[in-house]
Design a protein around this motif. Structure first.
Motif, PDB file in Angstrom:
ATOM      1  N   LEU A 166      -4.495  -0.308   9.172  1.00  0.00           N
ATOM      2  CA  LEU A 166      -4.760  -0.238   7.825  1.00  0.00           C
ATOM      3  C   LEU A 166      -4.241   1.296   8.041  1.00  0.00           C
ATOM      4  CD1 LEU A 166      -3.626  -2.048   5.550  1.00  0.00           C
ATOM      5  CD2 LEU A 166      -6.810  -1.119   5.090  1.00  0.00           C
ATOM      6  N   TYR A 167      -5.389   1.871   8.605  1.00  0.00           N
ATOM      7  CA  TYR A 167      -5.134   3.822   7.916  1.00  0.00           C
ATOM      8  C   TYR A 167      -3.173   3.722   8.117  1.00  0.00           C
ATOM      9  CZ  TYR A 167      -6.124   8.478   7.459  1.00  0.00           C
ATOM     10  OH  TYR A 167      -6.489   9.911   7.700  1.00  0.00           O
ATOM     11  N   ASN A 168      -3.596   3.961   9.736  1.00  0.00           N
ATOM     12  CA  ASN A 168      -2.360   4.496  10.440  1.00  0.00           C
ATOM     13  C   ASN A 168      -0.735   3.300   9.767  1.00  0.00           C
ATOM     14  OD1 ASN A 168      -3.161   5.723  12.601  1.00  0.00           O
ATOM     15  ND2 ASN A 168      -3.515   3.481  13.660  1.00  0.00           N
ATOM     16  N   ARG A 169      -0.707   2.159   9.163  1.00  0.00           N
ATOM     17  CA  ARG A 169       0.090   1.068   8.286  1.00  0.00           C
ATOM     18  C   ARG A 169       0.680   2.391   7.395  1.00  0.00           C
ATOM     19  NH1 ARG A 169       1.789  -4.387   9.033  1.00  0.00           N
ATOM     20  NH2 ARG A 169       3.397  -4.411   7.813  1.00  0.00           N
ATOM     21  N   THR A 170      -0.272   1.909   6.399  1.00  0.00           N
ATOM     22  CA  THR A 170       0.027   3.246   5.000  1.00  0.00           C
ATOM     23  C   THR A 170      -0.102   4.489   5.336  1.00  0.00           C
ATOM     24  OG1 THR A 170      -2.709   3.393   4.162  1.00  0.00           O
ATOM     25  CG2 THR A 170      -2.006   1.691   4.329  1.00  0.00           C
ATOM     26  N   VAL A 171       0.394   5.103   6.534  1.00  0.00           N
ATOM     27  CA  VAL A 171       1.378   5.990   6.256  1.00  0.00           C
ATOM     28  C   VAL A 171       2.022   6.595   5.823  1.00  0.00           C
ATOM     29  CG1 VAL A 171       1.240   8.256   8.139  1.00  0.00           C
ATOM     30  CG2 VAL A 171      -0.382   7.493   7.552  1.00  0.00           C
ATOM     31  N   ALA A 172       2.940   4.776   6.426  1.00  0.00           N
ATOM     32  CA  ALA A 172       4.712   4.863   6.635  1.00  0.00           C
ATOM     33  C   ALA A 172       4.811   4.031   5.742  1.00  0.00           C
ATOM     34  CB  ALA A 172       4.943   5.202   7.762  1.00  0.00           C
ATOM     35  N   ASP A 173       3.993   3.004   5.280  1.00  0.00           N
ATOM     36  CA  ASP A 173       4.306   1.995   4.967  1.00  0.00           C
ATOM     37  C   ASP A 173       3.960   1.404   3.271  1.00  0.00           C
ATOM     38  OD1 ASP A 173       4.225  -1.082   3.978  1.00  0.00           O
ATOM     39  OD2 ASP A 173       4.374  -1.940   5.946  1.00  0.00           O
ATOM     40  N   ALA A 174       4.990   1.839   2.485  1.00  0.00           N
ATOM     41  CA  ALA A 174       5.104   1.481   1.332  1.00  0.00           C
ATOM     42  C   ALA A 174       4.173   0.639   0.587  1.00  0.00           C
ATOM     43  CB  ALA A 174       6.042   2.336   0.001  1.00  0.00           C
ATOM     44  N   GLU A 175       4.750  -0.570   0.655  1.00  0.00           N
ATOM     45  CA  GLU A 175       4.516  -1.574   0.463  1.00  0.00           C
ATOM     46  C   GLU A 175       2.546  -2.448   0.887  1.00  0.00           C
ATOM     47  OE1 GLU A 175       6.458  -5.807  -0.174  1.00  0.00           O
ATOM     48  OE2 GLU A 175       5.413  -5.694   1.599  1.00  0.00           O
ATOM     49  N   GLN A 176       1.749  -1.838   1.982  1.00  0.00           N
ATOM     50  CA  GLN A 176       1.108  -2.549   2.097  1.00  0.00           C
ATOM     51  C   GLN A 176      -0.288  -0.805   1.683  1.00  0.00           C
ATOM     52  OE1 GLN A 176      -0.292  -4.554   5.586  1.00  0.00           O
ATOM     53  NE2 GLN A 176       1.062  -5.516   3.703  1.00  0.00           N
ATOM     54  N   ALA A 177       0.984   0.074   1.963  1.00  0.00           N
ATOM     55  CA  ALA A 177       0.027   1.183   0.392  1.00  0.00           C
ATOM     56  C   ALA A 177      -0.306   0.996  -0.916  1.00  0.00           C
ATOM     57  CB  ALA A 177       0.140   2.596   1.116  1.00  0.00           C
ATOM     58  N   ALA A 178       0.401   0.848  -1.387  1.00  0.00           N
ATOM     59  CA  ALA A 178       0.468  -0.036  -2.460  1.00  0.00           C
ATOM     60  C   ALA A 178      -0.537  -1.468  -2.806  1.00  0.00           C
ATOM     61  CB  ALA A 178       1.821  -0.082  -2.961  1.00  0.00           C
ATOM     62  N   ALA A 179      -1.167  -1.587  -1.693  1.00  0.00           N
ATOM     63  CA  ALA A 179      -1.310  -3.238  -1.893  1.00  0.00           C
ATOM     64  C   ALA A 179      -2.791  -2.174  -1.472  1.00  0.00           C
ATOM     65  CB  ALA A 179      -0.692  -4.718  -0.715  1.00  0.00           C
ATOM     66  N   VAL A 180      -3.174  -1.184  -0.957  1.00  0.00           N
ATOM     67  CA  VAL A 180      -4.568  -1.204  -0.543  1.00  0.00           C
ATOM     68  C   VAL A 180      -5.057  -0.086  -2.120  1.00  0.00           C
ATOM     69  CG1 VAL A 180      -5.506   0.862   0.163  1.00  0.00           C
ATOM     70  CG2 VAL A 180      -4.510  -0.674   1.301  1.00  0.00           C
ATOM     71  N   VAL A 181      -3.783   0.304  -3.057  1.00  0.00           N
ATOM     72  CA  VAL A 181      -4.011   1.135  -4.128  1.00  0.00           C
ATOM     73  C   VAL A 181      -4.244  -0.157  -4.782  1.00  0.00           C
ATOM     74  CG1 VAL A 181      -3.672   2.337  -5.922  1.00  0.00           C
ATOM     75  CG2 VAL A 181      -2.469   3.535  -3.710  1.00  0.00           C
ATOM     76  N   ALA A 182      -4.055  -1.170  -5.570  1.00  0.00           N
ATOM     77  CA  ALA A 182      -4.046  -1.718  -6.572  1.00  0.00           C
ATOM     78  C   ALA A 182      -5.461  -3.034  -6.646  1.00  0.00           C
ATOM     79  CB  ALA A 182      -3.600  -3.001  -6.405  1.00  0.00           C
ATOM     80  N   GLY A 183      -5.592  -3.123  -5.062  1.00  0.00           N
ATOM     81  CA  GLY A 183      -7.347  -3.494  -4.411  1.00  0.00           C
ATOM     82  C   GLY A 183      -8.312  -2.267  -5.315  1.00  0.00           C
ATOM     83  N   VAL A 184      -7.951  -1.230  -5.071  1.00  0.00           N
ATOM     84  CA  VAL A 184      -9.214   0.008  -5.293  1.00  0.00           C
ATOM     85  C   VAL A 184      -9.234  -0.171  -6.524  1.00  0.00           C
ATOM     86  CG1 VAL A 184      -9.083   2.384  -5.592  1.00  0.00           C
ATOM     87  CG2 VAL A 184      -8.556   1.421  -3.013  1.00  0.00           C
ATOM     88  N   LEU A 185      -8.086  -0.142  -7.679  1.00  0.00           N
ATOM     89  CA  LEU A 185      -7.780  -0.397  -9.327  1.00  0.00           C
ATOM     90  C   LEU A 185      -8.503  -1.171  -9.619  1.00  0.00           C
ATOM     91  CD1 LEU A 185      -4.023   0.660  -9.715  1.00  0.00           C
ATOM     92  CD2 LEU A 185      -6.018   2.236  -9.947  1.00  0.00           C
ATOM     93  N   ARG A 186      -8.919  -2.394  -8.853  1.00  0.00           N
ATOM     94  CA  ARG A 186      -9.188  -4.283  -9.773  1.00  0.00           C
ATOM     95  C   ARG A 186     -10.525  -3.528  -9.212  1.00  0.00           C
ATOM     96  NH1 ARG A 186      -7.474  -7.745  -6.611  1.00  0.00           N
ATOM     97  NH2 ARG A 186      -5.009  -7.832  -7.665  1.00  0.00           N
ATOM     98  N   ALA A 187     -10.844  -3.106  -7.847  1.00  0.00           N
ATOM     99  CA  ALA A 187     -12.444  -2.994  -7.923  1.00  0.00           C
ATOM    100  C   ALA A 187     -13.386  -1.750  -8.757  1.00  0.00           C
ATOM    101  CB  ALA A 187     -12.786  -1.845  -6.616  1.00  0.00           C
TER     102      ALA A 187
END
Length: 257
Positions: A120-141
Protein backbone atom coordinates in the motif's frame (compact mmCIF):
# COMPACT_ATOMS: atom_id res chain seq x y z
CA UNK A 1 17.34 21.53 9.80
CA UNK A 2 15.73 23.97 12.20
CA UNK A 3 16.27 27.74 12.19
CA UNK A 4 19.58 27.33 14.04
CA UNK A 5 20.94 24.83 11.54
CA UNK A 6 20.54 21.83 13.83
CA UNK A 7 19.32 18.64 12.19
CA UNK A 8 16.17 17.32 13.88
CA UNK A 9 15.03 13.81 13.11
CA UNK A 10 12.39 11.35 14.23
CA UNK A 11 13.25 7.65 14.30
CA UNK A 12 10.41 5.30 13.43
CA UNK A 13 10.16 1.53 13.24
CA UNK A 14 7.47 -0.99 12.37
CA UNK A 15 6.35 -2.72 15.57
CA UNK A 16 3.74 -5.22 16.69
CA UNK A 17 4.35 -7.33 13.61
CA UNK A 18 3.39 -10.60 15.22
CA UNK A 19 0.27 -12.71 15.18
CA UNK A 20 -0.74 -15.27 17.78
CA UNK A 21 2.37 -17.23 18.75
CA UNK A 22 4.40 -15.78 15.87
CA UNK A 23 6.75 -12.89 16.72
CA UNK A 24 8.81 -10.98 14.21
CA UNK A 25 10.06 -7.78 15.84
CA UNK A 26 11.85 -7.18 19.15
CA UNK A 27 9.37 -4.54 20.24
CA UNK A 28 10.81 -3.87 23.69
CA UNK A 29 14.33 -3.35 22.37
CA UNK A 30 13.22 -1.09 19.52
CA UNK A 31 10.99 0.99 21.81
CA UNK A 32 14.12 1.95 23.73
CA UNK A 33 15.59 3.44 20.53
CA UNK A 34 12.84 4.96 18.38
CA UNK A 35 10.75 8.07 18.95
CA UNK A 36 7.76 6.86 16.91
CA UNK A 37 6.26 3.38 16.60
CA UNK A 38 4.37 2.27 13.49
CA UNK A 39 2.03 -0.31 15.03
CA UNK A 40 0.54 -3.04 12.84
CA UNK A 41 -3.25 -2.85 13.01
CA UNK A 42 -4.17 -6.47 12.25
CA UNK A 43 -4.32 -6.47 8.45
CA UNK A 44 -0.73 -7.37 7.52
CA UNK A 45 0.30 -8.40 11.04
CA UNK A 46 -0.70 -7.79 14.62
CA UNK A 47 -3.54 -9.03 16.79
CA UNK A 48 -5.49 -7.41 19.65
CA UNK A 49 -3.15 -8.59 22.41
CA UNK A 50 -0.05 -7.51 20.50
CA UNK A 51 -1.58 -4.11 19.71
CA UNK A 52 -2.47 -3.58 23.36
CA UNK A 53 0.97 -4.57 24.62
CA UNK A 54 2.86 -2.37 22.16
CA UNK A 55 0.61 0.61 22.90
CA UNK A 56 1.14 0.19 26.64
CA UNK A 57 4.90 -0.06 26.32
CA UNK A 58 5.11 2.83 23.87
CA UNK A 59 3.03 5.03 26.17
CA UNK A 60 5.22 4.14 29.15
CA UNK A 61 8.32 5.26 27.27
CA UNK A 62 6.87 8.37 25.66
CA UNK A 63 7.10 6.92 22.14
CA UNK A 64 4.47 8.24 19.70
CA UNK A 65 2.00 5.65 18.42
CA UNK A 66 1.26 5.55 14.70
CA UNK A 67 -1.27 3.40 12.86
CA UNK A 68 0.51 1.31 10.24
CA UNK A 69 -2.35 0.58 7.88
CA UNK A 70 -2.21 -2.04 5.16
CA UNK A 71 -4.03 -4.04 2.56
CA UNK A 72 -5.84 -7.01 4.11
CA UNK A 73 -3.04 -9.51 3.52
CA UNK A 74 -1.88 -11.53 6.54
CA UNK A 75 -0.52 -14.36 4.40
CA UNK A 76 1.61 -12.03 2.30
CA UNK A 77 2.60 -9.69 5.15
CA UNK A 78 0.99 -6.84 3.24
CA UNK A 79 3.66 -6.93 0.57
CA UNK A 80 1.58 -8.37 -2.28
CA UNK A 81 0.06 -6.07 -4.88
CA UNK A 82 -3.71 -5.94 -4.51
CA UNK A 83 -6.54 -4.15 -6.28
CA UNK A 84 -9.00 -2.96 -3.65
CA UNK A 85 -11.97 -0.75 -4.61
CA UNK A 86 -11.41 2.77 -3.25
CA UNK A 87 -14.53 2.85 -1.05
CA UNK A 88 -13.61 -0.49 0.48
CA UNK A 89 -10.01 0.57 1.03
CA UNK A 90 -11.11 3.80 2.73
CA UNK A 91 -13.35 1.82 5.08
CA UNK A 92 -10.51 -0.56 5.92
CA UNK A 93 -8.18 2.34 6.70
CA UNK A 94 -10.75 3.83 9.07
CA UNK A 95 -11.29 0.44 10.68
CA UNK A 96 -7.58 -0.09 11.35
CA UNK A 97 -7.04 3.37 12.83
CA UNK A 98 -10.11 2.97 15.02
CA UNK A 99 -8.98 -0.40 16.35
CA UNK A 100 -5.53 0.89 17.30
CA UNK A 101 -6.94 4.09 18.78
CA UNK A 102 -8.94 2.13 21.37
CA UNK A 103 -5.78 0.43 22.64
CA UNK A 104 -3.73 3.62 22.49
CA UNK A 105 -6.28 5.57 24.52
CA UNK A 106 -6.60 2.74 27.03
CA UNK A 107 -2.83 3.07 27.52
CA UNK A 108 -3.16 6.79 28.20
CA UNK A 109 -1.98 7.92 24.76
CA UNK A 110 -3.56 8.20 21.30
CA UNK A 111 -2.85 7.51 17.65
CA UNK A 112 -0.56 10.35 16.62
CA UNK A 113 -0.12 9.70 12.89
CA UNK A 114 -0.77 7.24 10.05
CA UNK A 115 1.68 5.39 7.81
CA UNK A 116 0.79 2.88 5.07
CA UNK A 117 2.70 -0.40 5.00
CA UNK A 118 4.32 -2.46 2.27
CA UNK A 119 2.43 -2.74 -1.00
CA UNK A 120 0.00 0.00 0.00
CA UNK A 121 2.88 2.38 0.78
CA UNK A 122 4.46 1.71 -2.61
CA UNK A 123 1.14 1.88 -4.48
CA UNK A 124 0.24 5.28 -3.08
CA UNK A 125 3.51 6.79 -4.26
CA UNK A 126 2.13 6.99 -7.80
CA UNK A 127 -1.54 5.85 -7.69
CA UNK A 128 -3.72 8.92 -7.08
CA UNK A 129 -6.92 6.90 -6.64
CA UNK A 130 -5.54 4.60 -3.97
CA UNK A 131 -3.84 7.55 -2.27
CA UNK A 132 -7.15 9.43 -2.15
CA UNK A 133 -8.83 6.37 -0.64
CA UNK A 134 -6.24 6.21 2.14
CA UNK A 135 -6.74 9.89 2.89
CA UNK A 136 -10.53 9.46 2.91
CA UNK A 137 -10.12 6.69 5.46
CA UNK A 138 -7.88 8.85 7.63
CA UNK A 139 -10.32 11.75 7.52
CA UNK A 140 -13.22 9.51 8.51
CA UNK A 141 -11.24 8.30 11.52
CA UNK A 142 -11.39 11.86 12.86
CA UNK A 143 -8.84 14.43 13.86
CA UNK A 144 -6.07 15.92 11.76
CA UNK A 145 -3.65 13.00 11.79
CA UNK A 146 -0.29 13.56 10.08
CA UNK A 147 0.45 11.21 7.19
CA UNK A 148 3.97 9.76 7.14
CA UNK A 149 5.20 8.84 3.68
CA UNK A 150 7.59 9.34 0.80
CA UNK A 151 8.18 13.01 -0.10
CA UNK A 152 6.55 13.96 -3.40
CA UNK A 153 4.20 10.99 -3.37
CA UNK A 154 0.59 11.03 -4.52
CA UNK A 155 -0.29 10.17 -0.93
CA UNK A 156 1.29 13.37 0.33
CA UNK A 157 -0.40 15.38 -2.42
CA UNK A 158 -3.82 14.01 -1.49
CA UNK A 159 -3.24 14.47 2.23
CA UNK A 160 -2.08 18.08 1.79
CA UNK A 161 -5.08 18.87 -0.42
CA UNK A 162 -7.33 17.50 2.33
CA UNK A 163 -5.65 19.67 4.96
CA UNK A 164 -3.76 16.87 6.70
CA UNK A 165 -0.17 17.46 7.82
CA UNK A 166 2.39 15.51 5.79
CA UNK A 167 5.70 14.21 7.11
CA UNK A 168 8.51 13.16 4.79
CA UNK A 169 10.23 9.86 5.46
CA UNK A 170 13.60 8.37 4.51
CA UNK A 171 14.80 4.78 4.83
CA UNK A 172 18.06 3.80 6.46
CA UNK A 173 18.36 0.37 4.84
CA UNK A 174 16.47 0.63 1.55
CA UNK A 175 18.06 1.41 -1.80
CA UNK A 176 16.78 4.41 -3.77
CA UNK A 177 16.17 4.90 -7.48
CA UNK A 178 17.50 7.98 -9.27
CA UNK A 179 13.94 9.37 -9.08
CA UNK A 180 13.96 9.24 -5.28
CA UNK A 181 11.62 6.27 -4.91
CA UNK A 182 12.43 2.95 -3.25
CA UNK A 183 13.94 0.15 -5.30
CA UNK A 184 11.45 -2.77 -5.41
CA UNK A 185 12.32 -5.45 -2.86
CA UNK A 186 12.71 -8.14 -5.51
CA UNK A 187 15.56 -6.22 -7.13
CA UNK A 188 19.07 -7.30 -6.07
CA UNK A 189 20.49 -4.71 -3.69
CA UNK A 190 17.08 -3.32 -2.70
CA UNK A 191 17.86 -3.83 0.98
CA UNK A 192 21.16 -2.50 2.34
CA UNK A 193 22.61 -5.30 4.48
CA UNK A 194 25.97 -3.82 5.50
CA UNK A 195 25.47 -2.31 8.99
CA UNK A 196 28.29 0.23 8.49
CA UNK A 197 26.66 1.41 5.27
CA UNK A 198 23.27 1.76 6.97
CA UNK A 199 24.79 3.88 9.74
CA UNK A 200 26.71 6.08 7.30
CA UNK A 201 23.67 6.57 5.07
CA UNK A 202 21.55 7.55 8.07
CA UNK A 203 23.97 10.25 9.18
CA UNK A 204 24.35 11.59 5.66
CA UNK A 205 20.59 11.76 5.10
CA UNK A 206 20.19 13.65 8.38
CA UNK A 207 23.11 16.05 7.89
CA UNK A 208 23.24 16.47 4.10
CA UNK A 209 19.69 15.50 3.02
CA UNK A 210 21.19 13.26 0.35
CA UNK A 211 21.71 9.60 -0.53
CA UNK A 212 23.40 7.74 -3.38
CA UNK A 213 20.98 5.84 -5.61
CA UNK A 214 21.53 2.18 -6.42
CA UNK A 215 22.61 3.25 -9.90
CA UNK A 216 25.08 5.84 -8.59
CA UNK A 217 23.22 9.12 -8.90
CA UNK A 218 23.03 11.57 -6.01
CA UNK A 219 19.46 11.98 -4.78
CA UNK A 220 18.04 14.71 -2.53
CA UNK A 221 16.26 13.20 0.49
CA UNK A 222 14.57 15.73 2.73
CA UNK A 223 12.85 13.89 5.54
CA UNK A 224 11.71 14.60 9.06
CA UNK A 225 11.59 10.91 9.98
CA UNK A 226 13.96 8.01 9.37
CA UNK A 227 12.60 4.46 9.17
CA UNK A 228 14.57 1.70 10.87
CA UNK A 229 13.17 -1.65 9.81
CA UNK A 230 12.50 -4.01 12.69
CA UNK A 231 12.16 -7.24 10.72
CA UNK A 232 15.77 -7.63 9.62
CA UNK A 233 18.40 -9.73 11.46
CA UNK A 234 20.05 -7.77 14.27
CA UNK A 235 17.58 -4.92 13.84
CA UNK A 236 17.67 -3.76 17.46
CA UNK A 237 21.47 -3.61 17.63
CA UNK A 238 21.61 -1.79 14.30
CA UNK A 239 18.98 0.70 15.47
CA UNK A 240 21.09 1.44 18.55
CA UNK A 241 24.13 2.04 16.35
CA UNK A 242 22.18 4.38 14.07
CA UNK A 243 20.85 6.37 17.01
CA UNK A 244 24.29 6.66 18.62
CA UNK A 245 25.87 7.80 15.34
CA UNK A 246 23.16 10.42 14.76
CA UNK A 247 23.56 11.81 18.25
CA UNK A 248 27.34 11.90 17.86
CA UNK A 249 26.84 13.85 14.63
CA UNK A 250 24.81 16.47 16.47
CA UNK A 251 21.40 15.38 15.26
CA UNK A 252 18.58 16.04 17.71
CA UNK A 253 16.18 13.10 17.92
CA UNK A 254 12.61 14.22 18.43
CA UNK A 255 9.18 12.89 17.46
CA UNK A 256 7.35 14.87 14.80
CA UNK A 257 3.88 14.39 16.30
Amino acid sequence: MNDRGTAVLDLNADLGEGFGRWRLTDDDALLSVVTSANVACGFHAGDPSTMRQVCERAAERGVRIGAQVSYRDLAGFGRRAMDVPPDELADEITYQIGALRVFARAAGADVAYVKPHGALYNRTVADAEQAAAVVAGVLRAGGSLPVLGLPGSRLHEAAAEAGLPVVGEAFADRAYTAAGTLVPRRTPGAVVLDPDAVVARSVRMAREAAVTALTGEEVAVRARSLCLHGDTPGAADLARRVRAALESAGVRLEAFA
